[in-house]
Design an enzyme around this catalytic site. Structure first.
Site, PDB file in Angstrom:
ATOM      1  CE1 TYR A 142     -10.343  13.049  -0.767  1.00  0.00           C
ATOM      2  CE2 TYR A 142      -9.161  11.079  -0.120  1.00  0.00           C
ATOM      3  CZ  TYR A 142      -9.355  12.426  -0.022  1.00  0.00           C
ATOM      4  OH  TYR A 142      -8.567  13.173   0.815  1.00  0.00           O
ATOM      5  N   GLY A 184     -11.208   4.971   4.276  1.00  0.00           N
ATOM      6  CA  GLY A 184     -12.539   5.557   4.135  1.00  0.00           C
ATOM      7  C   GLY A 184     -13.171   5.935   5.453  1.00  0.00           C
ATOM      8  CE1 TYR A 213     -16.676  -1.012  -5.271  1.00  0.00           C
ATOM      9  CE2 TYR A 213     -17.649  -3.011  -6.184  1.00  0.00           C
ATOM     10  CZ  TYR A 213     -17.736  -1.660  -5.903  1.00  0.00           C
ATOM     11  OH  TYR A 213     -18.871  -0.955  -6.243  1.00  0.00           O
ATOM     12  CD  GLN A 239      -3.061   0.777  -0.048  1.00  0.00           C
ATOM     13  OE1 GLN A 239      -2.620   1.913  -0.131  1.00  0.00           O
ATOM     14  NE2 GLN A 239      -4.166   0.414  -0.691  1.00  0.00           N
ATOM     15  CB  ALA A 296     -21.574   2.093  -2.959  1.00  0.00           C
ATOM     16  CB  CYS A 340      -1.072  19.834  10.445  1.00  0.00           C
ATOM     17  SG  CYS A 340       0.649  20.290  10.695  1.00  0.00           S
ATOM     18  CB  THR A 399     -15.109   1.160  -1.940  1.00  0.00           C
ATOM     19  OG1 THR A 399     -14.973   1.600  -3.304  1.00  0.00           O
ATOM     20  CG2 THR A 399     -16.511   1.513  -1.450  1.00  0.00           C
ATOM     21  N   GLY A 440      -2.709   3.100  -3.410  1.00  0.00           N
ATOM     22  CA  GLY A 440      -4.160   3.090  -3.318  1.00  0.00           C
ATOM     23  C   GLY A 440      -4.886   2.902  -4.630  1.00  0.00           C
TER      24      GLY A 440
END
Length: 556
Positions: free
Chosen positions: A323, A179, A274, A131, A244, A411, A265, A493
């Site tokens: 996203y 998410g 998924y 990842q 969804a 931040c 997702t 991702g």
């Protein structure tokens, strides 16, 4: 058939305190952070070494995990440990300013860079999916993506709704380790959110972590709650148990038009991420295990229906954006020709910040003492007294963010700001205002560390979306500057074949040597982001480079 499930039950907890288990704090930091990544408070599926994002792992196997720990315990102050896709493979004598660890995850020769080939090699025990911050040991729980999601929604609200989501409905999906930031980011921007999630355990996890306000299994109830809160200007996040690809078309059929529609997702992974429509979560797990090819076919069909509904909301006036999970690319692979009608979040909202070298600056209190973390919060507020959005974020994070594992914060800081923060943290350690060193890192979602045409580098002005030289240069630069550990990953991702990205972590241990390393790393790391965007022709990046002294040869 996807990731091999471990039979060995095991629980890892993030180490705390001020006593060393390694030969120095730089090694200790890596030793603690890999364990922090697999703390049950942090990881999505720690029993299988999975941190987040489908199958994003911290180590290839439990045996490899143990070998990494023992290697770090023995590692000298002038040695570097090499980690190849979650396995310790070499220790070499280098020098004290060299990285203590170098990591490469999931890298495949381009012609072989497919999920099919990756899974074949994974089954042979030769690789793992890292990842982004899972396999580079700087994941900090849902907070890690929370501010990015918050910033994205804040910019969306400034562009379209006068600066707030108050009285606005956001429809999205996915309550996993990434998410799961969505409901809190929505409510922190004063909005109302319906977040669809098929796995009931993920909904319960968000409730336990105070990241979600309420849950329901009824679409009717979810809509009633959401529309009432919207009408009354009340911030509210609702976890709706469902898929969804089933729920979105039904909401569209009913004529309800959300103000904002997005998705988080794990769509990048059609097998282990998924979940197809038309079945329960348990039924899906059974199909995944017994008929993986059929499962993947159903996943692609579901993603087509999912994106078709998002396009439908777009046609009816919703603000719609991807996203960064490659949902559009997966729907296109499933046969949907107009999957890319709506933009990704980076070109839509984030790129102007990237042009300033601004991105996710995160840090962790290695002591485990929350008071150390709160002291660093105060330092950030003192360093940047006129940054009102930053102050608002820190105040809200202190009030609403539940620590997962070691106390941490994130931040968004830009070029010139990160180095000020890093040096100030090092002074806190030196003066013993905090009880142990501070680990400083960032997400791989950053201005100069990634090539990802469906995410960070989508729609680059000069067409350089797929140029992967930049993340490699970023990793090389951070290594020679003296970052404590540096990583290069493939896939992240968005999935195998879709991105190359680099990570950086540096430790503020209070020494004067750390001052020098921090100054180099925290100047050059965001600096390459400014240079990358200036080279691409972005006016903001060109201006920032000239004003702040980032030397881009063709501008000199």
């Amino acid at each position: 058939m996807g990731i091999t499930k471990e039979t060995k039950a095991r629980e890892v907890r993030a180490p705390r305190g001020t006593a060393l288990h390694c030969k120095g704090w730089l090694q200790e930091a890596a030793w603690r952070m890999i364990q922090h990544n697999l703390d049950p408070e942090v990881a999505g599926d720690p029993a299988n070494l999975i941190v987040y994002g489908g199958t994003g792992k911290a180590a290839r196997s439990w045996e490899d995990f143990d070998l990494i720990l023992s290697s770090l315990e023995r590692l000298g102050d002038d040695e570097t440990l090499l980690v190849q896709s979650g396995r310790a493979v070499g220790v070499f004598t280098t020098h004290p300013d060299a990285p203590r660890v170098l990591i490469a995850n999931s890298l495949l020769v381009p012609d072989w860079a497919s999920w099919e080939k990756f899974r074949e090699l994974e089954r042979l025990g030769l690789t793992m999916y890292g990842q982004m911050t899972a396999g580079s040991w700087i994941y900090i729980g849902t907070q890690g993506i929370l501010q990015g999601t918050y910033e994205t929604l804040a910019e969306c609200s400034r562009r379209h709704f006068g600066g707030t989501l108050k009285g606005r409905l956001v429809l999205t999906a996915g309550l996993g380790e990434m998410g799961g930031a969505q409901p809190l980011a929505i409510s922190m921007n004063e909005g109302v959110g319906i977040v669809v999630e098929i796995n009931p355990e993920k909904i319960e996890r968000r409730l336990r972590l105070n990241q979600l306000d309420t849950k329901t299994e009824s679409l009717d109830e979810a809509l009633q709650l959401a529309l009432s809160a919207k009408e009354n200007g009340k911030a509210l996040s609702i976890g709706l148990l469902g898929n969804a690809a089933d729920v979105h078309p039904e909401i569209l059929r009913r004529g309800i038009v959300p103000d904002v529609v997005t998705d988080q997702t794990s769509a990048h992974d059609e097998l282990d991420g998924y979940v197809p429509f038309g079945m329960s979560y348990q039924e899906a797990l059974k199909l995944r295990e017994e008929e993986p090819d059929r499962y993947m076919k159903r996943s692609f069909e579901s993603m087509v229906q999912h994106v078709e509904a998002m396009n439908g909301f777009l046609d009816r006036g919703s603000i719609v954006f991807d996203y960064g999970n490659n949902l559009r690319g997966q729907a296109q692979a499933g046969g949907l020709k107009d999957a890319f009608r709506f933009p990704g979040f980076v070109p839509a909202y984030i790129r102007p910040m990237f042009c300033e070298g601004k991105g996710p600056f995160r840090w962790v209190a290695l002591s485990g003492d929350p008071n150390d973390l709160y002291r660093t919060d105060t330092t950030i507020l003192d360093l940047f007294p006129n940054d009102e959005p930053l102050h608002r974020w820190i105040r809200q994070a202190q009030e609403k963010v539940t620590f997962q594992g070691l106390p941490s914060r994130i931040c968004w800081l830009g070029y010139g700001e990160r180095v000020k923060a890093g040096l100030a943290f090092n002074e806190l350690v030196r003066s013993k205002e905090v009880s142990a060193p501070i680990v400083i890192g960032r997400d791989h979602l950053d201005s100069g560390s990634v090539a990802s045409p469906y995410r960070e580098t989508e729609g680059m002005k000069d067409g350089s979306d797929a140029i992967a030289d930049w993340p490699i240069l970023n990793a090389l630069l951070n290594a020679v500057c003296g970052a404590t550990w540096v990583s290069v990953h493939h896939g992240g991702g968005v999935g195998i074949g879709k991105s190359i990205h680099a990570g950086m972590v540096i430790v503020a241990d209070g020494t004067t040597e750390a001052d020098r390393r921090l100054e180099r790393v925290l100047t050059c790391d965001p600096g390459i982001g400014v240079a990358r965007h200036a080279d691409a022709g972005y006016d903001t990046a060109v201006r920032v480079a000239k004003e702040r002294g980032v030397r881009v040869p063709r501008l000199m």
